[in-house]
Scaffold this motif. Structure first.
Motif, mmCIF file in Angstrom:
data_model
loop_
_atom_site.group_PDB
_atom_site.id
_atom_site.type_symbol
_atom_site.label_atom_id
_atom_site.label_comp_id
_atom_site.label_asym_id
_atom_site.label_seq_id
_atom_site.Cartn_x
_atom_site.Cartn_y
_atom_site.Cartn_z
ATOM 1 N N SER A 86 -0.111 -25.453 -28.710
ATOM 2 C CA SER A 86 -0.003 -26.550 -29.666
ATOM 3 C C SER A 86 0.965 -26.213 -30.799
ATOM 4 O O SER A 86 1.085 -25.055 -31.207
ATOM 5 N N THR A 87 1.650 -27.232 -31.290
ATOM 6 C CA THR A 87 2.470 -27.100 -32.491
ATOM 7 C C THR A 87 1.654 -27.624 -33.666
ATOM 8 O O THR A 87 1.112 -28.724 -33.602
ATOM 9 N N ASN A 88 1.532 -26.820 -34.699
ATOM 10 C CA ASN A 88 0.776 -27.285 -35.863
ATOM 11 C C ASN A 88 1.640 -27.270 -37.115
ATOM 12 O O ASN A 88 2.651 -26.574 -37.189
ATOM 13 N N ALA A 89 1.224 -28.066 -38.079
ATOM 14 C CA ALA A 89 1.995 -28.181 -39.310
ATOM 15 C C ALA A 89 1.087 -28.540 -40.464
ATOM 16 O O ALA A 89 0.054 -29.179 -40.287
ATOM 17 N N TYR A 90 1.483 -28.096 -41.655
ATOM 18 C CA TYR A 90 0.856 -28.589 -42.875
ATOM 19 C C TYR A 90 1.962 -28.908 -43.873
ATOM 20 O O TYR A 90 3.080 -28.383 -43.773
ATOM 21 N N LEU A 91 1.646 -29.782 -44.791
ATOM 22 C CA LEU A 91 2.635 -30.256 -45.753
ATOM 23 C C LEU A 91 1.924 -30.725 -47.000
ATOM 24 O O LEU A 91 0.987 -31.522 -46.918
ATOM 25 N N GLY A 92 2.347 -30.233 -48.154
ATOM 26 C CA GLY A 92 1.813 -30.739 -49.410
ATOM 27 C C GLY A 92 2.334 -32.134 -49.668
ATOM 28 O O GLY A 92 3.466 -32.460 -49.282
ATOM 29 N N ASP A 93 1.544 -32.971 -50.318
ATOM 30 C CA ASP A 93 1.991 -34.358 -50.512
ATOM 31 C C ASP A 93 3.172 -34.450 -51.470
ATOM 32 O O ASP A 93 3.825 -35.483 -51.549
ATOM 33 N N GLN A 94 3.476 -33.380 -52.200
ATOM 34 C CA GLN A 94 4.671 -33.359 -53.034
ATOM 35 C C GLN A 94 5.693 -32.358 -52.502
ATOM 36 O O GLN A 94 6.595 -31.937 -53.205
ATOM 37 N N ALA A 95 5.536 -31.946 -51.271
ATOM 38 C CA ALA A 95 6.499 -31.073 -50.579
ATOM 39 C C ALA A 95 6.828 -29.816 -51.376
ATOM 40 O O ALA A 95 7.989 -29.448 -51.534
ATOM 41 N N VAL A 96 5.788 -29.160 -51.879
ATOM 42 C CA VAL A 96 5.996 -27.861 -52.522
ATOM 43 C C VAL A 96 5.801 -26.727 -51.521
ATOM 44 O O VAL A 96 6.195 -25.596 -51.759
ATOM 45 N N SER A 97 5.171 -27.030 -50.396
ATOM 46 C CA SER A 97 4.958 -26.032 -49.353
ATOM 47 C C SER A 97 4.786 -26.759 -48.023
ATOM 48 O O SER A 97 4.154 -27.807 -47.971
ATOM 49 N N TRP A 98 5.362 -26.187 -46.958
ATOM 50 C CA TRP A 98 5.211 -26.798 -45.641
ATOM 51 C C TRP A 98 5.440 -25.747 -44.562
ATOM 52 O O TRP A 98 6.022 -24.693 -44.804
ATOM 53 N N SER A 99 4.967 -26.052 -43.379
ATOM 54 C CA SER A 99 5.129 -25.151 -42.247
ATOM 55 C C SER A 99 5.053 -25.952 -40.957
ATOM 56 O O SER A 99 4.291 -26.913 -40.855
ATOM 57 N N SER A 100 5.852 -25.554 -39.991
ATOM 58 C CA SER A 100 5.809 -26.149 -38.656
ATOM 59 C C SER A 100 6.046 -25.026 -37.659
ATOM 60 O O SER A 100 7.134 -24.451 -37.612
ATOM 61 N N LYS A 101 5.025 -24.679 -36.900
ATOM 62 C CA LYS A 101 5.182 -23.600 -35.920
ATOM 63 C C LYS A 101 4.111 -23.710 -34.845
ATOM 64 O O LYS A 101 3.126 -24.437 -34.990
ATOM 65 N N LYS A 102 4.314 -22.951 -33.782
ATOM 66 C CA LYS A 102 3.365 -22.970 -32.680
ATOM 67 C C LYS A 102 2.182 -22.054 -32.984
ATOM 68 O O LYS A 102 2.324 -21.063 -33.703
ATOM 69 N N GLN A 103 1.033 -22.413 -32.425
ATOM 70 C CA GLN A 103 -0.133 -21.563 -32.572
ATOM 71 C C GLN A 103 0.029 -20.327 -31.693
ATOM 72 O O GLN A 103 0.905 -20.253 -30.848
ATOM 73 N N HIS A 104 -0.857 -19.343 -31.899
ATOM 74 C CA HIS A 104 -0.711 -18.068 -31.201
ATOM 75 C C HIS A 104 -1.240 -18.099 -29.772
ATOM 76 O O HIS A 104 -0.920 -17.227 -28.977
ATOM 77 N N GLY A 105 -2.045 -19.073 -29.434
ATOM 78 C CA GLY A 105 -2.590 -19.154 -28.083
ATOM 79 C C GLY A 105 -2.895 -20.590 -27.720
ATOM 80 O O GLY A 105 -2.761 -21.505 -28.538
ATOM 81 N N VAL A 106 -3.315 -20.799 -26.493
ATOM 82 C CA VAL A 106 -3.636 -22.137 -26.009
ATOM 83 C C VAL A 106 -5.002 -22.557 -26.534
ATOM 84 O O VAL A 106 -5.994 -21.842 -26.336
ATOM 85 N N ALA A 107 -5.055 -23.690 -27.214
ATOM 86 C CA ALA A 107 -6.331 -24.229 -27.704
ATOM 87 C C ALA A 107 -7.036 -24.958 -26.572
ATOM 88 O O ALA A 107 -6.405 -25.704 -25.812
ATOM 89 N N ARG A 108 -8.346 -24.763 -26.454
ATOM 90 C CA ARG A 108 -9.085 -25.357 -25.342
ATOM 91 C C ARG A 108 -9.450 -26.815 -25.580
ATOM 92 O O ARG A 108 -9.913 -27.502 -24.678
ATOM 93 N N SER A 109 -9.259 -27.294 -26.792
ATOM 94 C CA SER A 109 -9.541 -28.694 -27.098
ATOM 95 C C SER A 109 -8.725 -29.108 -28.304
ATOM 96 O O SER A 109 -8.225 -28.264 -29.055
#
Length: 204
Positions: free
Chosen positions: A102-125
């Motif tokens: 899975s690709t996961n991301a977080y983002l502050g609503d004022q864009a002071v911090s963000w990230s977009s990257k793949k998780q370390h393993g396959v999520a089962r759900s």
């Protein structure tokens, strides 16, 4: 990045000399520190450094064309913001059909911090994938709270038990982190960019 067809590891013809592709993507990695709107694209393209193809190169040039048309854009931070930290987290569960990570991301609503990257393993759900990303976003909020505390700016410590950290469901149309987990159609992408705060800024 085009919403379809999906960019895959083996799509296209392998480049005989991938050095230019690698140089461009390497430069884009630095630019993504100030342009959250290209975070997903850079994350995705970086996964093809070891096996670059003509399709990957075309996708990289598409990002360059987008940047060329938005050279005056930046992050707009209003001066009347409330001193409250809010973050959006999202995941594209098993969205990568090459390895189903899975690709996961977080983002502050004022864009002071963000990230977009793949998780370390396959999520089962999808729930497991979402929970992992909520944990990442919560950790980032806690770090920012500690940083602000050292700067003597008071923000309540982020803890779920004390009620200082609240986790809420966000509808897809209001999910700012959506643009950092998957390629979106043009209209949806531009709408997300405007809500993130990436906009044309006045020349200084």
């Amino acid at each position: 990045m085009a919403a379809s067809p999906k960019l895959l590891l083996y799509s296209g013809t392998r480049l005989s000399d991938p050095s230019q592709f690698r140089m461009v993507v390497g430069s884009l990695q630095y630019l993504a520190f100030t342009r959250p709107d290209i975070s997903y694209d850079v994350n995705r393209l970086s996964q093809f450094m070891h096996r670059s193809t003509t399709d990957h190169w075309q996708a990289a040039k598409r990002v360059l064309c987008y940047l060329s048309g938005t050279i005056t854009h930046g992050i707009f931070l209003p001066s009347n913001n409330a001193l409250v930290l809010r973050a959006f987290s999202d995941t594209d569960w098993a969205g990568d059909t090459d390895d189903y990570v899975s690709t996961n991301a977080y983002l502050g609503d004022q864009a002071v911090s963000w990230s977009s990257k793949k998780q370390h393993g396959v999520a089962r759900s999808s729930i497991e994938a979402e929970y992992r990303e909520i944990a990442n976003a919560s950790t980032e909020i806690r770090w920012i709270c500690n940083l602000l505390s050292e700067l003597r700016i008071h923000i309540p410590t982020a803890h779920v038990q004390s009620g200082a950290l609240k986790v809420s469901h966000v509808s897809a149309k209001d999910q700012l982190a959506d643009a950092l987990t998957k390629p979106l159609p043009r209209a949806s992408f531009l709408h997300a960019c405007s809500k993130i705060g990436v906009t044309k800024v006045p020349l200084s």
